[in-house]
Scaffold this motif. Structure first.
Motif, short mmCIF file in Angstrom:
data_model
loop_
_atom_site.label_atom_id
_atom_site.label_comp_id
_atom_site.label_asym_id
_atom_site.label_seq_id
_atom_site.Cartn_x
_atom_site.Cartn_y
_atom_site.Cartn_z
N ASP A 63 10.53 6.79 6.98
CA ASP A 63 9.60 5.78 7.50
C ASP A 63 8.17 6.09 7.08
O ASP A 63 7.39 5.20 6.74
N TRP A 64 7.83 7.38 7.10
CA TRP A 64 6.48 7.80 6.75
C TRP A 64 6.17 7.52 5.28
O TRP A 64 5.06 7.14 4.92
N LEU A 65 7.18 7.68 4.41
CA LEU A 65 6.99 7.43 2.98
C LEU A 65 6.78 5.94 2.68
O LEU A 65 6.35 5.58 1.59
N LYS A 66 7.10 5.09 3.63
CA LYS A 66 6.90 3.65 3.45
C LYS A 66 5.47 3.22 3.75
O LYS A 66 5.06 2.10 3.41
N LEU A 74 0.36 10.31 -2.30
CA LEU A 74 1.33 10.98 -3.16
C LEU A 74 1.28 10.49 -4.61
O LEU A 74 1.71 11.20 -5.53
N SER A 75 0.79 9.29 -4.80
CA SER A 75 0.72 8.74 -6.17
C SER A 75 -0.59 9.09 -6.87
O SER A 75 -0.79 8.73 -8.03
N ASN A 285 10.36 6.78 -6.51
CA ASN A 285 9.79 5.43 -6.59
C ASN A 285 8.27 5.47 -6.48
O ASN A 285 7.57 4.71 -7.15
N ILE A 286 7.77 6.35 -5.61
CA ILE A 286 6.30 6.47 -5.46
C ILE A 286 5.67 7.02 -6.73
O ILE A 286 4.63 6.53 -7.20
N VAL A 287 6.31 8.05 -7.29
CA VAL A 287 5.77 8.67 -8.50
C VAL A 287 5.80 7.72 -9.69
O VAL A 287 4.86 7.67 -10.50
#
Length: 289
Positions: A63-66, A74-75, A285-287
């Motif tokens: 949830d936090w990564l969303k 992070l990106s 996906n973030i990277v």
């Protein structure tokens, strides 16, 4: 078997105006990690408790990564190297989790085979020397495999510790802590399976203990006994002489309860494995965004 299921992260806690350290999700993750740190898996029920908390941690991380704030942090190009290290760590965690699951599965099958033999010898007094020797032989082989898993796990922990950078950004710090605690939980589970009589320890086991000496999880101790160690001890006591019908019945009851517990831990590990996959995909996906 008693299993504690902690509450899922509140779905409404999605504000991205707060930094990780004070965001409700971040605070929830830290709280759950502290709960894991304060417990030791010296029984299958406590092992399931740890895994239950760890599952909730990964649900919260997902949830936090969303959160847009998390994704932005992070990106960031300046943190690319640090995030790549986290991705490497997630791959290693998947490997360790899979090894732990295999170890529990193989140990469970070993006990099932023992039960099958004991059921056939249940009536009347009998000599179980051959049956016990067969069990001991299988346990020794499994202990050897587990010792390799523990050595590899410790090497991964040390490598990841050396590869840490000086970046103290809250998002990265939290994810690194999740990684460290996860390694610790898997180590405690493998140590649980390895607790037994000295007669079952494979060659070089003392070296394994020395390597793990800096780990907060104790893999061996006179005062630490669990279901595995108790079953092994009872079986070894039957290696010479005849076993009564009552003794066999008691061992069957103990082994049946242990088999069910190992099955539950195995299923919990499968759930954790799937969550680790989801976390790794989210990071990728973030990277790559």
């Amino acid at each position: 078997m008693v299993s504690i299921h902690t509450s899922r992260c509140p779905s409404h806690a999605r504000s991205n105006s707060l930094p990780c350290g004070v965001h409700p999700l971040g605070m929830n993750i830290e709280e759950q990690l502290n709960r894991i740190k304060s417990s030791e898996a010296t029984s299958t029920s406590l092992a399931s408790q740890k895994l239950g908390i760890l599952k909730d941690v990964f649900d919260c991380v997902e949830d936090w990564l969303k959160l847009s704030l998390s994704q932005q942090a992070l990106s960031n190009e300046h943190r690319k190297s640090s995030v790549e290290k986290l991705l490497d760590g997630s791959l290693e965690l998947l490997d360790v989790c899979g090894n732990a699951k295999d170890a529990f599965s193989q140990t469970k099958e070993c006990i099932k085979e023992l039960e099958s033999v004991l059921w056939r010898r249940k009536g009347g007094d009998c000599c179980l020397a051959k049956e016990v020797e067969a069990y001991v032989s299988t346990r020794k082989k499994l202990m050897k495999i587990i010792s390799k898993y523990l050595v590899n796990l410790k090497k991964m922990e040390r490598k990841n510790s050396l590869n840490k950078d000086s970046n103290t950004e809250a998002s990265l710090s939290m994810l690194r802590q999740v990684e460290e605690i996860s390694f610790s939980v898997f180590a405690s589970l493998l140590c649980f399976l390895s607790q037994s009589s000295a007669n079952l320890k494979p060659r070089g086991w003392s070296l394994v203990l020395k390597l793990l000496s800096s780990n907060p999880v104790a893999c061996e101790g006179e005062e630490d006994t669990n279901e595995m160690a108790t079953l092994d001890s009872e079986l070894l006591s039957l290696k010479s002489g005849k076993a009564s019908s009552l003794q066999v019945s008691n061992i069957l009851k103990r082994s049946d309860a242990l088999e069910s517990s190992l099955q539950e831990v195995e299923e919990d590990l499968e759930c954790v494995f799937r969550r680790l996959v989801k976390m790794r995909v989210s990071l990728l996906n973030i990277v790559n965004h």
